[in-house]
Design a protein around this motif. Structure first.
Motif, PDB file in Angstrom:
ATOM      1  N   HIS A 395       0.784  -1.238   0.000  1.00 23.50           N
ATOM      2  CA  HIS A 395       0.000   0.000   0.000  1.00 23.50           C
ATOM      3  C   HIS A 395       0.812   1.282   0.000  1.00 23.50           C
ATOM      4  O   HIS A 395       0.242   2.357  -0.143  1.00 23.50           O
ATOM      5  N   TYR A 396       2.103   1.157   0.214  1.00 25.70           N
ATOM      6  CA  TYR A 396       2.910   2.373   0.302  1.00 25.70           C
ATOM      7  C   TYR A 396       4.114   2.337  -0.611  1.00 25.70           C
ATOM      8  O   TYR A 396       4.619   1.266  -0.950  1.00 25.70           O
ATOM      9  N   ILE A 397       4.561   3.516  -0.929  1.00 25.41           N
ATOM     10  CA  ILE A 397       5.838   3.633  -1.636  1.00 25.41           C
ATOM     11  C   ILE A 397       6.805   4.241  -0.619  1.00 25.41           C
ATOM     12  O   ILE A 397       6.679   5.417  -0.269  1.00 25.41           O
ATOM     13  N   PRO A 398       7.711   3.451  -0.076  1.00 26.45           N
ATOM     14  CA  PRO A 398       8.599   3.985   0.951  1.00 26.45           C
ATOM     15  C   PRO A 398       9.618   4.959   0.369  1.00 26.45           C
ATOM     16  O   PRO A 398       9.904   4.913  -0.829  1.00 26.45           O
ATOM     17  N   LYS A 399      10.130   5.830   1.242  1.00 23.60           N
ATOM     18  CA  LYS A 399      11.148   6.773   0.764  1.00 23.60           C
ATOM     19  C   LYS A 399      12.473   6.051   0.610  1.00 23.60           C
ATOM     20  O   LYS A 399      13.296   6.385  -0.214  1.00 23.60           O
ATOM     21  N   ASN A 400      12.654   5.024   1.467  1.00 25.26           N
ATOM     22  CA  ASN A 400      13.925   4.313   1.451  1.00 25.26           C
ATOM     23  C   ASN A 400      13.730   2.944   2.102  1.00 25.26           C
ATOM     24  O   ASN A 400      13.011   2.828   3.095  1.00 25.26           O
ATOM     25  N   VAL A 401      14.338   1.920   1.547  1.00 25.05           N
ATOM     26  CA  VAL A 401      14.331   0.593   2.179  1.00 25.05           C
ATOM     27  C   VAL A 401      15.765   0.089   2.203  1.00 25.05           C
ATOM     28  O   VAL A 401      16.452   0.123   1.177  1.00 25.05           O
ATOM     29  N   GLN A 402      16.216  -0.355   3.386  1.00 19.91           N
ATOM     30  CA  GLN A 402      17.561  -0.935   3.466  1.00 19.91           C
ATOM     31  C   GLN A 402      17.483  -2.256   4.189  1.00 19.91           C
ATOM     32  O   GLN A 402      16.769  -2.381   5.186  1.00 19.91           O
ATOM     33  N   TYR A 403      18.212  -3.219   3.690  1.00 17.28           N
ATOM     34  CA  TYR A 403      18.199  -4.528   4.337  1.00 17.28           C
ATOM     35  C   TYR A 403      19.427  -4.637   5.243  1.00 17.28           C
ATOM     36  O   TYR A 403      20.539  -4.809   4.772  1.00 17.28           O
ATOM     37  N   LEU A 404      19.207  -4.458   6.523  1.00 19.47           N
ATOM     38  CA  LEU A 404      20.310  -4.447   7.490  1.00 19.47           C
ATOM     39  C   LEU A 404      20.478  -5.841   8.095  1.00 19.47           C
ATOM     40  O   LEU A 404      19.696  -6.752   7.815  1.00 19.47           O
ATOM     41  N   ASP A 405      21.473  -5.997   8.980  1.00 18.79           N
ATOM     42  CA  ASP A 405      21.714  -7.307   9.606  1.00 18.79           C
ATOM     43  C   ASP A 405      20.515  -7.783  10.413  1.00 18.79           C
ATOM     44  O   ASP A 405      20.165  -8.955  10.412  1.00 18.79           O
ATOM     45  N   ASN A 406      19.888  -6.854  11.095  1.00 16.45           N
ATOM     46  CA  ASN A 406      18.810  -7.253  12.009  1.00 16.45           C
ATOM     47  C   ASN A 406      17.399  -7.007  11.475  1.00 16.45           C
ATOM     48  O   ASN A 406      16.427  -7.091  12.209  1.00 16.45           O
ATOM     49  N   GLY A 407      17.286  -6.690  10.200  1.00 18.85           N
ATOM     50  CA  GLY A 407      15.946  -6.553   9.639  1.00 18.85           C
ATOM     51  C   GLY A 407      15.871  -5.519   8.530  1.00 18.85           C
ATOM     52  O   GLY A 407      16.884  -4.941   8.135  1.00 18.85           O
ATOM     53  N   GLU A 411      11.996   3.653   5.584  1.00 15.44           N
ATOM     54  CA  GLU A 411      11.712   5.053   5.859  1.00 15.44           C
ATOM     55  C   GLU A 411      10.453   5.385   5.060  1.00 15.44           C
ATOM     56  O   GLU A 411      10.432   5.223   3.834  1.00 15.44           O
ATOM     57  N   ILE A 412       9.441   5.825   5.786  1.00 15.24           N
ATOM     58  CA  ILE A 412       8.141   5.887   5.122  1.00 15.24           C
ATOM     59  C   ILE A 412       7.241   6.950   5.742  1.00 15.24           C
ATOM     60  O   ILE A 412       7.407   7.329   6.904  1.00 15.24           O
ATOM     61  N   SER A 413       6.288   7.407   4.930  1.00 15.27           N
ATOM     62  CA  SER A 413       5.293   8.341   5.428  1.00 15.27           C
ATOM     63  C   SER A 413       3.972   7.569   5.536  1.00 15.27           C
ATOM     64  O   SER A 413       3.371   7.220   4.533  1.00 15.27           O
ATOM     65  N   LEU A 414       3.579   7.284   6.778  1.00 15.94           N
ATOM     66  CA  LEU A 414       2.413   6.408   6.986  1.00 15.94           C
ATOM     67  C   LEU A 414       1.157   7.206   7.337  1.00 15.94           C
ATOM     68  O   LEU A 414       1.252   8.268   7.962  1.00 15.94           O
ATOM     69  N   LYS A 415       0.022   6.650   6.964  1.00 18.01           N
ATOM     70  CA  LYS A 415      -1.234   7.240   7.419  1.00 18.01           C
ATOM     71  C   LYS A 415      -1.301   7.067   8.926  1.00 18.01           C
ATOM     72  O   LYS A 415      -0.782   6.064   9.444  1.00 18.01           O
ATOM     73  N   LYS A 416      -2.006   7.990   9.610  1.00 15.92           N
ATOM     74  CA  LYS A 416      -2.030   7.936  11.072  1.00 15.92           C
ATOM     75  C   LYS A 416      -2.482   6.561  11.579  1.00 15.92           C
ATOM     76  O   LYS A 416      -1.885   5.986  12.485  1.00 15.92           O
ATOM     77  N   GLU A 417      -3.558   6.027  10.988  1.00 18.27           N
ATOM     78  CA  GLU A 417      -4.096   4.769  11.507  1.00 18.27           C
ATOM     79  C   GLU A 417      -3.104   3.609  11.318  1.00 18.27           C
ATOM     80  O   GLU A 417      -3.011   2.723  12.158  1.00 18.27           O
TER      81      GLU A 417
END
Ligand SMILES: Nc1nc2c(ncn2[C@@H]2O[C@H](COP(=O)(O)OP(=O)(O)OP(=O)(O)O)[C@@H](O)[C@H]2O)c(=O)[nH]1
Ligand SMILES: [Mg+2]
Length: 429
Positions: A395-407, A411-417
């Motif tokens: 449902h979202y287009i994130p500003k940034n996605v990084q795959y780190l060691d722990n997950g 980085e995203i702008s989410l609807k309040k709910e």
């Protein structure tokens, strides 16, 4: 095409079916006339019949079919169009009885799309829909009235030939599908670039002729830099003026760049094959941050048109998206009170695309919806909760996605709910 057409609407008052109201029937008849006009033909007479049950052989009663034959001769009609979906054998029987070409509404819509398709993709999409429509009706093609005269089939061609045709058509469908896949691959690449540009994407959707393309042109020309050229999209007072998806850049009131997407219009009882074929073009809607649901409020059938668009939004899995209801053509509205029915809708504007000032009202609403509810956050979701990441990305287009060691760090702008649901994974840096 300049043909003289007899339009036939049968209203089945079946026990199991909710009977259409008089207004519904009138709208259906009116819409069929518009569809006939859209292909360049003229309706010479409208024939309607109320029936308890569909006639297996003729759909309509045989007596009524003979009446149509009479009209055909008297009015020198070239074509009979049924507002209802006919089987192959019903078309065949009707053509033999009436002695004129008979098609149904689905076929007519496919012909309009065929006539209008401009891009390679749209052309192939229509072709596939037409082949799929033909497949279960092959026996008709081999013995039908007009087709026989047109020289496609010869009398008495047996099952073997039909089987051969079936295989040919199936392999044609397969080959077009793979060509479409290639085109769609390119489309995906272009879209990826667009999505990565992080500009908000705003799609205009709605019933055909509501004014989507007119509004799109106003939006893209608003706040335009001097000397910059914007290629306007095609506008016309006819059903299905737009068949392809068009993407254009524009600016909001605050100067931010956005992308606008104009899409094919919808119609009631849209042929399923056509919906399937056009799904990939309509997929663009999925990647937008906001939908502008454009409605012609001066139309007598507003509620039905809203319902049909909402169904399509659902079919495309986009019902979670933010929507602004854009009630357009207020300049044509005879009774202002009609607006009152819609005051409770959450995000809405009443505008006339003919009035330049109204575009500002729409732009203000767009900014309100885009920016008021967003909550900027950074989430770190462990790999064993990957399904949550998938859900967010649906449902979202994130500003940034990084795959780190722990997950996965998103980085995203989410609807309040939605923020409330995921805030347990928020990280502060
Ligand atoms: N009076 C009036 N006419 C409008 C308004 N907006 C659009 N139109 C007219 O309505 C007709 C259809 O407009 P389009 O913008 O082509 O509609 P569309 O929704 O893109 O239609 P499709 O591409 O067929 O789905 C055109 O003749 C427009 O000039 C409006 O606010 N008022
Ligand atoms: Mg349009």
């Amino acid at each position: 095409m300049n043909r003289k057409v007899i339009a036939v609407t049968v209203n089945i008052e079946d026990d199991n079916k909710i009977v259409d109201s008089k207004k519904d029937i009138e709208n259906k008849i009116f819409e069929l006339e518009n569809l006939i006009e859209a292909i360049g033909d003229e309706t010479v007479i409208n024939i309607t019949q109320n029936k308890d049950k569909i006639d297996k052989s003729y759909y309509i009663g045989k007596g009524k079919a003979l009446e149509i034959k009479d009209y055909c001769q008297k009015l020198s009609a070239d074509l009979v169009v049924f507002n209802n979906e006919l089987t192959g054998s019903q078309v065949k029987n009707l053509e033999q009885l009436i002695e004129a070409e008979v098609i149904d509404r689905t076929n007519l819509i496919l012909d309009i799309f065929n006539q209008r398709a401009k891009t390679k993709e749209a052309k192939l999409q229509v072709k596939i829909a037409k082949l799929k429509y033909t497949l279960p009706r092959l026996s008709m093609l081999r013995s039908g009235f007009s087709r026989q005269q047109g020289g496609i089939g010869t009398k008495g061609v047996g099952e073997q030939q039909i089987e051969l045709d079936r295989r040919t058509i199936s392999s044609q469908i397969a080959s077009i599908s793979s060509r479409l896949k290639e085109i769609q691959k390119n489309r995906n690449e272009t879209r990826k670039k667009r999505v990565n540009s992080k500009n908000n994407i705003i799609s205009l959707i709605g019933y055909t002729n509501a004014g989507k393309s007119t509004i799109m042109n106003k939006l893209i020309s608003y706040n335009k830099e001097e000397n910059s050229i914007t290629k306007e999209v095609f506008v016309k007072d006819m059903l299905f003026a737009t068949l392809d998806t068009y993407v254009r850049e524009g600016k909001l009131l605050n100067g931010q760049n956005v992308m606008y997407v104009d899409t094919v219009g919808f119609v009631s009882d849209i042929p399923h094959n056509l919906v399937e074929s056009f799904k990939s073009t309509l997929e663009e809607i999925k990647y937008s941050n906001l939908l502008l649901h454009v409605i012609d409020i001066s139309n007598t059938n507003v509620d039905k048109q809203i319902e049909i668009t909402n169904e399509m939004i659902k079919e495309l899995n986009c019902e979670q998206k933010d929507v602004i209801y854009v009630f357009n053509k207020t300049d044509k509205l005879l009774d202002e009170n009609i607006k009152l029915q819609y005051v409770n809708l959450k995000n809405k504007v009443f505008i006339s695309a003919k009035n330049d000032k109204d575009i500002v009202i729409l732009l203000k609403e767009i900014e309100k919806v885009l920016f008021s509810k967003a909550k900027n956050t950074k989430l770190l979701i462990p790999y064993d909760k990957q399904q949550l990441v998938n859900k967010i990305l649906e449902h979202y287009i994130p500003k940034n996605v990084q795959y780190l060691d722990n997950g996965s760090m998103i980085e995203i702008s989410l609807k309040k709910e939605d923020y409330e649901i995921y805030k347990g994974y928020e990280i502060n840096e």
